[in-house]
Design a protein around this motif. Structure first.
Motif, PDB file in Angstrom:
ATOM      1  N   ARG A  29      -9.334  -2.748  -5.533  1.00 43.52           N
ATOM      2  CA  ARG A  29      -8.414  -1.633  -5.362  1.00 43.52           C
ATOM      3  C   ARG A  29      -8.216  -1.377  -3.879  1.00 43.52           C
ATOM      4  O   ARG A  29      -8.945  -1.906  -3.030  1.00 43.52           O
ATOM      5  CB  ARG A  29      -8.974  -0.393  -6.063  1.00 43.52           C
ATOM      6  N   MET A  30      -7.234  -0.535  -3.579  1.00 35.54           N
ATOM      7  CA  MET A  30      -6.986  -0.182  -2.188  1.00 35.54           C
ATOM      8  C   MET A  30      -8.030   0.827  -1.712  1.00 35.54           C
ATOM      9  O   MET A  30      -8.730   1.435  -2.508  1.00 35.54           O
ATOM     10  CB  MET A  30      -5.590   0.444  -2.024  1.00 35.54           C
ATOM     11  N   THR A  31      -8.060   0.983  -0.395  1.00 38.28           N
ATOM     12  CA  THR A  31      -8.885   2.015   0.228  1.00 38.28           C
ATOM     13  C   THR A  31      -7.935   2.982   0.919  1.00 38.28           C
ATOM     14  O   THR A  31      -7.003   2.540   1.600  1.00 38.28           O
ATOM     15  CB  THR A  31      -9.820   1.369   1.278  1.00 38.28           C
ATOM     16  N   GLY A  81       0.036   8.628  -2.989  1.00 38.81           N
ATOM     17  CA  GLY A  81      -1.107   9.285  -2.360  1.00 38.81           C
ATOM     18  C   GLY A  81      -1.752   8.546  -1.208  1.00 38.81           C
ATOM     19  O   GLY A  81      -2.672   9.075  -0.582  1.00 38.81           O
ATOM     20  N   SER A  82      -1.310   7.350  -0.910  1.00 39.59           N
ATOM     21  CA  SER A  82      -1.811   6.646   0.280  1.00 39.59           C
ATOM     22  C   SER A  82      -0.675   5.773   0.796  1.00 39.59           C
ATOM     23  O   SER A  82      -0.076   5.025   0.025  1.00 39.59           O
ATOM     24  CB  SER A  82      -3.029   5.774  -0.049  1.00 39.59           C
ATOM     25  N   VAL A  83      -0.380   5.884   2.049  1.00 43.49           N
ATOM     26  CA  VAL A  83       0.776   5.165   2.589  1.00 43.49           C
ATOM     27  C   VAL A  83       0.584   3.648   2.532  1.00 43.49           C
ATOM     28  O   VAL A  83       1.533   2.888   2.365  1.00 43.49           O
ATOM     29  CB  VAL A  83       1.133   5.669   4.006  1.00 43.49           C
ATOM     30  N   ARG A  84      -0.710   3.223   2.656  1.00 44.88           N
ATOM     31  CA  ARG A  84      -1.015   1.787   2.601  1.00 44.88           C
ATOM     32  C   ARG A  84      -2.481   1.595   2.278  1.00 44.88           C
ATOM     33  O   ARG A  84      -3.214   2.575   2.116  1.00 44.88           O
ATOM     34  CB  ARG A  84      -0.673   1.104   3.935  1.00 44.88           C
ATOM     35  N   ALA A 121       5.394   2.216  10.750  1.00 49.36           N
ATOM     36  CA  ALA A 121       4.564   1.005  10.644  1.00 49.36           C
ATOM     37  C   ALA A 121       3.750   0.946   9.357  1.00 49.36           C
ATOM     38  O   ALA A 121       3.720  -0.095   8.685  1.00 49.36           O
ATOM     39  CB  ALA A 121       3.637   0.897  11.861  1.00 49.36           C
ATOM     40  N   ASP A 122       3.102   2.055   8.986  1.00 56.14           N
ATOM     41  CA  ASP A 122       2.223   2.022   7.804  1.00 56.14           C
ATOM     42  C   ASP A 122       3.017   1.678   6.543  1.00 56.14           C
ATOM     43  O   ASP A 122       2.616   0.818   5.760  1.00 56.14           O
ATOM     44  CB  ASP A 122       1.531   3.374   7.629  1.00 56.14           C
ATOM     45  N   GLU A 123       4.134   2.381   6.356  1.00 59.02           N
ATOM     46  CA  GLU A 123       4.907   2.145   5.134  1.00 59.02           C
ATOM     47  C   GLU A 123       5.552   0.754   5.149  1.00 59.02           C
ATOM     48  O   GLU A 123       5.580   0.067   4.119  1.00 59.02           O
ATOM     49  CB  GLU A 123       5.994   3.213   4.964  1.00 59.02           C
ATOM     50  N   SER A 172       6.204   6.743  -3.974  1.00 65.37           N
ATOM     51  CA  SER A 172       5.496   5.482  -4.169  1.00 65.37           C
ATOM     52  C   SER A 172       5.677   4.582  -2.939  1.00 65.37           C
ATOM     53  O   SER A 172       6.506   3.677  -2.924  1.00 65.37           O
ATOM     54  CB  SER A 172       5.953   4.792  -5.446  1.00 65.37           C
ATOM     55  N   SER A 173       4.883   4.841  -1.930  1.00 63.50           N
ATOM     56  CA  SER A 173       4.948   4.112  -0.660  1.00 63.50           C
ATOM     57  C   SER A 173       4.732   2.616  -0.889  1.00 63.50           C
ATOM     58  O   SER A 173       3.836   2.214  -1.642  1.00 63.50           O
ATOM     59  CB  SER A 173       3.867   4.638   0.288  1.00 63.50           C
ATOM     60  N   GLY A 174       5.569   1.821  -0.237  1.00 59.50           N
ATOM     61  CA  GLY A 174       5.461   0.371  -0.382  1.00 59.50           C
ATOM     62  C   GLY A 174       6.367  -0.181  -1.458  1.00 59.50           C
ATOM     63  O   GLY A 174       6.624  -1.383  -1.524  1.00 59.50           O
ATOM     64  N   GLY A 175       6.875   0.678  -2.318  1.00 63.48           N
ATOM     65  CA  GLY A 175       7.868   0.248  -3.303  1.00 63.48           C
ATOM     66  C   GLY A 175       9.222   0.093  -2.637  1.00 63.48           C
ATOM     67  O   GLY A 175       9.383   0.412  -1.444  1.00 63.48           O
TER      68      GLY A 175
END
Ligand code: N0T
Length: 527
Positions: free
Chosen positions: A129-131, A185-188, A225-227, A272-275
């Motif tokens: 899973r992500m952190t 809930g988390s950008v990356r 940058a993060d997204e 939904s960050s990254g979508g």
């Protein structure tokens, strides 16, 4: 049934997306197809549920049904595949004379791994899973691990191999790998593996797309940058899966977006960050050339927001497709701007009789009046959908939906070039009163140029009047001839009557009765 949906019994050409002069067509059986779509509920992907699906699909007059295929369902035990549901679905879709879009619920379904098999979603060591930024384990699977990608890809390739063998007639016309990918809930991903990549160089393909000099993600994209990093990571992951699937059978593939607000920029942790969010479409274009398009799931009821999404996702380099929208009454009229803008398709979500309703996104319940608002559009368009899709591919279609913002004054204008069409909502048919809006926003109108000075016009609960666009032309416009008719089973126009007198003198009225018109305009010198 009409020829448009008839199934060839033998192998046909594989569906494909074509683009010409910034316009798009989904080619099915060798000709442009307008997807009069419907998506079933999430858990309707089992044979026992199909009897609850078809009656709703028929009541709606849909020609395409979007149905999930879950990773947990085809590979419950690692390496053992079961395509019995898909086989049954293909058989029943053919019997019911509809085409299919398969939704691959796998690594990400509304961002979560819930549809992945237990051997995946319970094994955090093998499929990490992500952190999050605080260093805590996040619920979503990370896009940065080969183990996860290889497992998903292997299952998807098996699915496409099965499809290649079991569907020579191309009942399946599109495939959607994953569903609303991204992370809430988390950008990356902030794991050490992710951080190392984030501190490293931005890939060349992305630099080229954005015309930026080399650097780290932070250096190149600053606050974005993060997204962008996360969008790139997810898009690359899906690209590899889509490419492997297309190598087996090149069915058009797209990804769908759980949208961010159409206006302004919210914190990436709130969507939904990254979508495939609208402001990262170019990241997806650079990362995922195997995807034919990215598509918005539009649950915004607001007229201005809905139209803004159509603008953001309908581009010369991105065909417009609405794979999900609400099934509440006020969404039905948005069919018109979608087909007017040359959209490949429109699909309200939750269209079956399983008893689930996703209010407040969609309807509280699918009662008969609600269904009718969707059904009436498809009933009119079904026999002429090939014609319409051809006109849309030529860039000759327009459409409007009844606005609700008071500033719009219950009016929408279509610029047709030489002419201008004004649609008004909530007026008596004689048209001398001011438009006040329909009791509910149900008005919608579509216009297509079918020849010189000639337009196909159809819609509901809308008045329309035409005028010359150039007020100083020294000419006066009149209706040369307004034919009411219908399209037959072969997609040919059948004349029923000429509208004249009250039916045209004060404007043309579309009520709750189905009407398709061929409006021939003319003008004479003098005014
Ligand atoms: C859609 C649908 C289905 C608190 C929701 C919309 C479908 C998925 N997701 O019924 O789950 O599979 O693509 C997400 C909208 C989020 C709004 C959150 C409000």
């Amino acid at each position: 049934l009409f020829a448009g949906t008839a199934h060839a019994q033998t192998a046909t050409e594989v569906p494909r997306l074509v683009t010409r002069d910034g316009h798009h067509a989904l080619m099915v059986d060798g000709a442009p197809w307008l997807m009069l779509g419907a998506q079933v509920n999430n858990s309707s992907n089992y044979t026992a549920m199909l009897p609850k699906v078809w009656p709703t699909i028929h009541a709606m007059h849909a020609n395409t049904v979007e149905v999930p295929i879950a990773w947990e369902q085809i590979e419950r035990t690692e390496g053992q595949f079961d395509f019995s549901f898909l086989d049954q679905l293909l058989a029943e879709a053919r019997q019911n004379k509809v085409r299919l879009v398969l939704l691959w619920f796998a690594t990400w379904k509304n961002t979560s791994p819930n549809y992945a098999p237990a051997w995946v979603k319970l094994d955090n060591a093998r499929f990490p899973r992500m952190t999050n930024a605080k260093g805590e384990t996040h619920y979503a699977l990370s896009p940065l691990h080969r183990s996860t990608l290889e497992a998903d890809k292997r299952a998807f390739v098996k699915l496409m191999q099965h499809l290649k063998a079991a569907d020579p007639q191309n009942t399946v016309i599109m495939v959607q790998p994953e569903n609303e990918a991204g992370t809430y809930g988390s950008v990356r991903d902030f794991s050490p593996v992710a951080q190392k990549l984030f501190d490293g160089p931005v890939p060349a393909a992305l630099l080229k797309k954005f015309r930026k000099p080399a650097g780290s993600w932070k250096q190149v994209f600053g606050a974005d940058a993060d997204e962008y990093f996360h969008a790139w990571s997810i898009a690359r992951y899906i690209e590899e899966i889509a490419a492997a699937g297309k190598a087996v059978k090149p069915v058009p593939m797209y990804v769908n977006a759980a949208l961010a607000s159409a206006f302004g920029r919210q914190a990436a942790t709130t969507y939904s960050s990254g979508g495939p969010i609208h402001h990262v479409i170019d990241v997806y274009k650079a990362a995922a050339p195997s995807l034919d398009l990215v598509a918005p799931d539009i649950y915004a009821r607001d007229h201005a927001a809905f139209l803004e999404y159509l603008k953001l996702y309908g581009r010369a380099d991105n065909a417009l497709l609405i794979p999900e929208t609400g099934n509440a009454p006020e969404f039905a009229r948005y069919f018109y701007p979608v087909v007017g803008k040359g959209g490949l398709g429109f699909a309200p979500f939750g269209m079956d009789d399983s008893g689930y309703y996703n209010f407040p996104l969609g309807a509280k319940t699918l009662d008969a009046p609600t269904m009718e608002l969707f059904a009436r559009n498809y009933r009119v368009f079904a026999p002429m959908m090939r014609e319409w899709a051809k006109l849309a591919f030529a860039g000759k279609t327009w459409g409007v939906a009844e606005p609700t913002d008071p500033k719009a004054e219950h009016k929408q204008i279509m610029d047709l070039g030489k002419y201008r069409a004004t649609a008004t909502f909530g007026q008596y048919q004689f048209g001398t009163d001011k438009p006040t809006g329909n009791p509910q926003p149900t008005g919608g109108l579509a216009v297509a140029e079918i020849g010189p000075d000639e337009y196909l016009v159809t819609g509901f609960d809308t008045r329309v009047s035409f005028a010359l666009a150039d007020a100083n032309s020294g000419r006066s416009m009149l209706y040369d001839r307004v034919e009411e008719g219908h399209y037959d089973a072969q997609g040919h126009w059948v004349f029923d009557r000429v509208l004249n007198g009250d039916q045209t003198d004060y404007g043309i009225n579309f009520t709750d009765r189905a009407q398709v018109l061929h409006v021939k305009l003319g003008s004479y010198k003098g005014n």
